[in-house]
Design an enzyme around this catalytic site. Structure first.
Site, PDB file in Angstrom:
ATOM      1  N   SER A   7      -9.056   2.927   5.265  1.00  0.00           N
ATOM      2  CA  SER A   7      -7.955   3.743   5.786  1.00  0.00           C
ATOM      3  C   SER A   7      -8.383   4.406   7.081  1.00  0.00           C
ATOM      4  O   SER A   7      -9.386   5.128   7.122  1.00  0.00           O
ATOM      5  CB  SER A   7      -7.579   4.817   4.760  1.00  0.00           C
ATOM      6  OG  SER A   7      -6.913   5.878   5.407  1.00  0.00           O
ATOM      7  N   HIS A  32      -5.835  -0.257   6.122  1.00  0.00           N
ATOM      8  CA  HIS A  32      -4.856   0.634   5.481  1.00  0.00           C
ATOM      9  C   HIS A  32      -4.391   1.694   6.483  1.00  0.00           C
ATOM     10  O   HIS A  32      -5.211   2.397   7.074  1.00  0.00           O
ATOM     11  CB  HIS A  32      -5.523   1.292   4.272  1.00  0.00           C
ATOM     12  CG  HIS A  32      -4.615   2.081   3.402  1.00  0.00           C
ATOM     13  ND1 HIS A  32      -3.856   1.522   2.395  1.00  0.00           N
ATOM     14  CD2 HIS A  32      -4.340   3.410   3.368  1.00  0.00           C
ATOM     15  CE1 HIS A  32      -3.174   2.469   1.776  1.00  0.00           C
ATOM     16  NE2 HIS A  32      -3.440   3.634   2.350  1.00  0.00           N
ATOM     17  N   ASP A  34      -1.894   4.979   6.989  1.00  0.00           N
ATOM     18  CA  ASP A  34      -1.147   6.013   6.263  1.00  0.00           C
ATOM     19  C   ASP A  34      -0.100   6.662   7.161  1.00  0.00           C
ATOM     20  O   ASP A  34      -0.445   7.287   8.155  1.00  0.00           O
ATOM     21  CB  ASP A  34      -2.121   7.089   5.765  1.00  0.00           C
ATOM     22  CG  ASP A  34      -3.014   6.557   4.666  1.00  0.00           C
ATOM     23  OD1 ASP A  34      -2.481   6.155   3.630  1.00  0.00           O
ATOM     24  OD2 ASP A  34      -4.245   6.530   4.854  1.00  0.00           O
ATOM     25  N   MET A  36       2.769   9.482   7.365  1.00  0.00           N
ATOM     26  CA  MET A  36       3.210  10.708   6.665  1.00  0.00           C
ATOM     27  C   MET A  36       4.256  11.422   7.501  1.00  0.00           C
ATOM     28  O   MET A  36       4.122  11.507   8.725  1.00  0.00           O
ATOM     29  CB  MET A  36       2.024  11.644   6.458  1.00  0.00           C
ATOM     30  CG  MET A  36       0.852  11.008   5.740  1.00  0.00           C
ATOM     31  SD  MET A  36      -0.484  12.194   5.567  1.00  0.00           S
ATOM     32  CE  MET A  36      -1.740  11.142   4.836  1.00  0.00           C
ATOM     33  N   HIS A  65       0.954   2.282   4.195  1.00  0.00           N
ATOM     34  CA  HIS A  65       1.285   3.169   3.066  1.00  0.00           C
ATOM     35  C   HIS A  65       2.252   4.231   3.572  1.00  0.00           C
ATOM     36  O   HIS A  65       1.855   5.156   4.277  1.00  0.00           O
ATOM     37  CB  HIS A  65      -0.033   3.777   2.554  1.00  0.00           C
ATOM     38  CG  HIS A  65       0.120   4.788   1.474  1.00  0.00           C
ATOM     39  ND1 HIS A  65      -0.914   5.625   1.086  1.00  0.00           N
ATOM     40  CD2 HIS A  65       1.168   5.117   0.676  1.00  0.00           C
ATOM     41  CE1 HIS A  65      -0.501   6.411   0.111  1.00  0.00           C
ATOM     42  NE2 HIS A  65       0.755   6.137  -0.155  1.00  0.00           N
ATOM     43  N   MET A  67       4.278   7.357   3.283  1.00  0.00           N
ATOM     44  CA  MET A  67       4.450   8.601   2.527  1.00  0.00           C
ATOM     45  C   MET A  67       5.586   9.351   3.204  1.00  0.00           C
ATOM     46  O   MET A  67       5.398  10.375   3.851  1.00  0.00           O
ATOM     47  CB  MET A  67       3.140   9.404   2.538  1.00  0.00           C
ATOM     48  CG  MET A  67       2.110   8.823   1.585  1.00  0.00           C
ATOM     49  SD  MET A  67       0.449   9.421   1.931  1.00  0.00           S
ATOM     50  CE  MET A  67      -0.061   8.199   3.125  1.00  0.00           C
ATOM     51  N   MET A 136      -2.157   6.065  -6.684  1.00  0.00           N
ATOM     52  CA  MET A 136      -2.836   7.139  -5.949  1.00  0.00           C
ATOM     53  C   MET A 136      -3.833   7.825  -6.875  1.00  0.00           C
ATOM     54  O   MET A 136      -3.484   8.248  -7.976  1.00  0.00           O
ATOM     55  CB  MET A 136      -1.823   8.167  -5.433  1.00  0.00           C
ATOM     56  CG  MET A 136      -0.930   7.675  -4.315  1.00  0.00           C
ATOM     57  SD  MET A 136      -1.819   6.975  -2.906  1.00  0.00           S
ATOM     58  CE  MET A 136      -2.766   8.388  -2.334  1.00  0.00           C
ATOM     59  N   ASP A 174      -6.087   4.234  -4.149  1.00  0.00           N
ATOM     60  CA  ASP A 174      -6.223   4.962  -2.877  1.00  0.00           C
ATOM     61  C   ASP A 174      -6.533   6.433  -3.125  1.00  0.00           C
ATOM     62  O   ASP A 174      -5.745   7.147  -3.728  1.00  0.00           O
ATOM     63  CB  ASP A 174      -4.884   4.813  -2.129  1.00  0.00           C
ATOM     64  CG  ASP A 174      -4.862   5.492  -0.763  1.00  0.00           C
ATOM     65  OD1 ASP A 174      -5.905   5.974  -0.311  1.00  0.00           O
ATOM     66  OD2 ASP A 174      -3.775   5.513  -0.161  1.00  0.00           O
TER      67      ASP A 174
END
Ligand code: DX5
Ligand code: ZN
Length: 221
Positions: A7, A32, A34, A36, A65, A67, A136, A174
């Site tokens: 990540s 990966h 992320d 957000m 991913h 979020m 998660m 993760d």
């Protein structure tokens, strides 16, 4: 076969290309990313412009991913910027089926993701339609948190369900994973393992990645 998905949340963004090249040279398969939104999680990270730049720069599998609240609003954008896998949170939408369908129609892999407090039973019915289930093992939002050991049992139960029903979904995990607990995570039946700060906080990333890669070789022999 277990695979590593580093990540970049804790990467040095002034040297991101250089750091991705290190992963590529060591034949790390996934990256990966992320995303957000400051709503679904109490943090804001990165979005489409960064993913677009990464896409131009590497052929690694981009494991994104999301979020974000109501991910259905942004699926087209994330497809366009070159994601290969789009993981969205079951808790973030009232239209899980619609999200799965939309991502698949665009020819991308789809992952359904659950927070530590969400029971795996809530998503069993979707497992026949997804490529991945992302468990998660920390509360989403931040890197560098402590691994929640309860997630191992969750992985076990999902692995059993997948086997019993002859499904092909892979299990990804993760949060809070390092060389100290990665063996337990692999033994629990995980296929894709996200490691963030345990890699990117190190001075010598190349050396660190080599340790993970040789461990994976040992398992995948
Ligand atoms: C947390 C993110 C993770 C994070 C993992 O919400 O989803 O991908 O970067 O970082 P570590 O490995 O430091 O827990
Ligand atoms: Zn993540």
């Amino acid at each position: 076969m277990a695979k590593l998905s580093p990540s970049v949340l804790n990467a040095d963004f002034t040297r991101l290309g250089e750091q991705i090249k290190i992963l590529e040279n060591e034949k790390v398969p996934y990256l990966h990313i992320d995303v957000m939104d400051g709503m679904f999680v109490p943090n804001i990270s990165m979005g489409m412009p960064i993913i677009k730049s990464i896409r131009k720069f590497t052929d690694m599998v981009l494991d994104v991913h999301l979020m974000i609240e109501r991910p259905e609003r942004y699926i087209d954008d994330f497809v366009e910027c070159g994601c290969d896998i789009i993981n969205f949170h079951a808790e973030a939408t009232n239209d899980i089926e619609g999200c799965i369908k939309k991502i698949k129609e665009k020819g991308k892999k789809v992952g359904i993701t659950i927070k530590p407090q969400t029971s795996e039973e809530e998503i069993f019915k979707y497992l026949k339609d997804v490529d991945l289930v992302l468990v998660m093992s920390v509360e989403p939002g931040f890197g560098g948190q402590k691994f929640m050991t309860g997630s191992l049992k969750k992985v076990n139960r999902i692995a059993e369900y997948i086997k019993k029903n002859s499904l092909s979904a892979e299990i990804e995990i993760d949060g809070g994973i390092s060389l100290n607990n990665i063996r337990e995570v692999i033994n629990a039946g995980t296929d894709v393992i996200v490691v963030g700060s345990a890699i990117f906080s190190k001075q010598n990333i190349t050396e660190e990645i080599k340790k993970y890669q040789s461990l994976f070789k040992e398992y995948n022999r």
